[in-house]
Design a protein around this motif. Structure first.
Motif, PDB file in Angstrom:
ATOM      1  N   THR A  13       0.829  -0.969   0.058  1.00  0.00           N
ATOM      2  CA  THR A  13       0.010   0.154   0.184  1.00  0.00           C
ATOM      3  C   THR A  13       0.905   1.273   0.027  1.00  0.00           C
ATOM      4  OG1 THR A  13      -1.861  -1.269   1.210  1.00  0.00           O
ATOM      5  CG2 THR A  13      -1.682   1.202   1.282  1.00  0.00           C
ATOM      6  N   ALA A  14       1.907   1.105   0.791  1.00  0.00           N
ATOM      7  CA  ALA A  14       2.789   2.567   1.003  1.00  0.00           C
ATOM      8  C   ALA A  14       3.429   2.546  -0.316  1.00  0.00           C
ATOM      9  CB  ALA A  14       3.810   2.167   1.905  1.00  0.00           C
ATOM     10  N   MET A  15       3.920   1.649  -1.032  1.00  0.00           N
ATOM     11  CA  MET A  15       4.521   1.755  -2.426  1.00  0.00           C
ATOM     12  C   MET A  15       3.537   2.248  -3.513  1.00  0.00           C
ATOM     13  SD  MET A  15       7.812   1.759  -2.535  1.00  0.00           S
ATOM     14  CE  MET A  15       7.785   1.932  -4.211  1.00  0.00           C
ATOM     15  N   GLY A  16       2.467   1.726  -3.480  1.00  0.00           N
ATOM     16  CA  GLY A  16       1.188   2.027  -4.359  1.00  0.00           C
ATOM     17  C   GLY A  16       1.195   3.556  -4.217  1.00  0.00           C
ATOM     18  N   LEU A  17       0.894   3.893  -3.198  1.00  0.00           N
ATOM     19  CA  LEU A  17       0.400   5.256  -2.851  1.00  0.00           C
ATOM     20  C   LEU A  17       1.600   6.247  -3.249  1.00  0.00           C
ATOM     21  CD1 LEU A  17      -1.408   5.000   0.675  1.00  0.00           C
ATOM     22  CD2 LEU A  17      -2.432   5.299  -1.491  1.00  0.00           C
ATOM     23  N   LEU A  18       2.826   6.007  -3.101  1.00  0.00           N
ATOM     24  CA  LEU A  18       3.839   6.609  -3.397  1.00  0.00           C
ATOM     25  C   LEU A  18       3.896   6.812  -4.938  1.00  0.00           C
ATOM     26  CD1 LEU A  18       6.366   8.221  -2.704  1.00  0.00           C
ATOM     27  CD2 LEU A  18       7.615   6.179  -2.633  1.00  0.00           C
ATOM     28  N   LEU A  19       3.686   5.758  -5.645  1.00  0.00           N
ATOM     29  CA  LEU A  19       3.834   5.773  -6.980  1.00  0.00           C
ATOM     30  C   LEU A  19       2.744   6.630  -7.531  1.00  0.00           C
ATOM     31  CD1 LEU A  19       4.962   2.123  -7.768  1.00  0.00           C
ATOM     32  CD2 LEU A  19       6.527   4.405  -7.831  1.00  0.00           C
ATOM     33  N   GLU A  20       1.410   6.167  -7.060  1.00  0.00           N
ATOM     34  CA  GLU A  20       0.224   7.176  -7.491  1.00  0.00           C
ATOM     35  C   GLU A  20       0.490   8.535  -7.450  1.00  0.00           C
ATOM     36  OE1 GLU A  20      -3.843   5.256  -6.668  1.00  0.00           O
ATOM     37  OE2 GLU A  20      -2.547   3.609  -5.825  1.00  0.00           O
ATOM     38  N   ALA A  21       0.852   8.973  -6.203  1.00  0.00           N
ATOM     39  CA  ALA A  21       1.154  10.418  -5.969  1.00  0.00           C
ATOM     40  C   ALA A  21       2.244  10.861  -6.811  1.00  0.00           C
ATOM     41  CB  ALA A  21       1.480  10.528  -4.526  1.00  0.00           C
TER      42      ALA A  21
END
Length: 158
Positions: A13-21
């Motif tokens: 989740t943390a990596m996904g959110l970082l990439l999306e942001a």
């Protein structure tokens, strides 16, 4: 770890959110860059130079700070030099070191570009955080950056 635990791991989740942001912020900033005739790589190099002592950096330090290879930063500096935004200088007594130096025209371009850029950053990034959250967030970003990219501060006074 079972499959459900694996697929719901908060690290994903943390990596996904970082990439999306990151992708979303780049999309919001792109019109400002296009309007001013620079790429994100160009702007990164120009900002690094503008914030460095004497508005200059060795090409090797600029490469490290921008996460580019030496050939990659050479291409960026070549493009910026053709546009009159930077110039190359040799360092007296050290023929091995070449510096990229922000020109007056480069500084003028930043002065024109940065108000719209900063307004976009404020609208879609820093302005979404409370005044109390921003310093902590910057601390977290520096911890991450310094861990995965310690050479990013090359040529800077710390």
């Amino acid at each position: 770890m079972d499959t459900e635990e694996l697929f719901t791991d908060p690290r994903l989740t943390a990596m996904g959110l970082l990439l999306e942001a990151h992708a979303g912020l780049n999309a919001k900033l792109q019109p400002v860059l296009d309007e001013n005739g620079v790429s994100s790589l160009d702007l990164n190099a120009l900002m690094r130079l503008s914030r460095s002592p004497g508005q200059r950096l060795r090409l090797s330090d600029l490469a490290a700070q921008t996460s580019l290879s030496t050939s990659g930063i050479t291409r960026v500096v070549d493009r910026l030099q053709r546009a009159g935004l930077v110039r190359r200088e040799s360092f007296p007594g050290d023929r091995r070191s070449t510096y990229a130096v922000l020109t007056d025209e480069g500084a003028d371009r930043l002065v024109r570009l940065l108000p719209d850029y900063l307004a976009t950053v404020e609208r879609w990034y820093t302005g979404l955080l409370t005044p109390g959250q921003l310093p902590a967030f910057l601390t977290c970003l520096r911890i991450l950056r310094d861990s995965v990219h310690p050479e990013a501060t090359a040529g800077q006074e710390e």
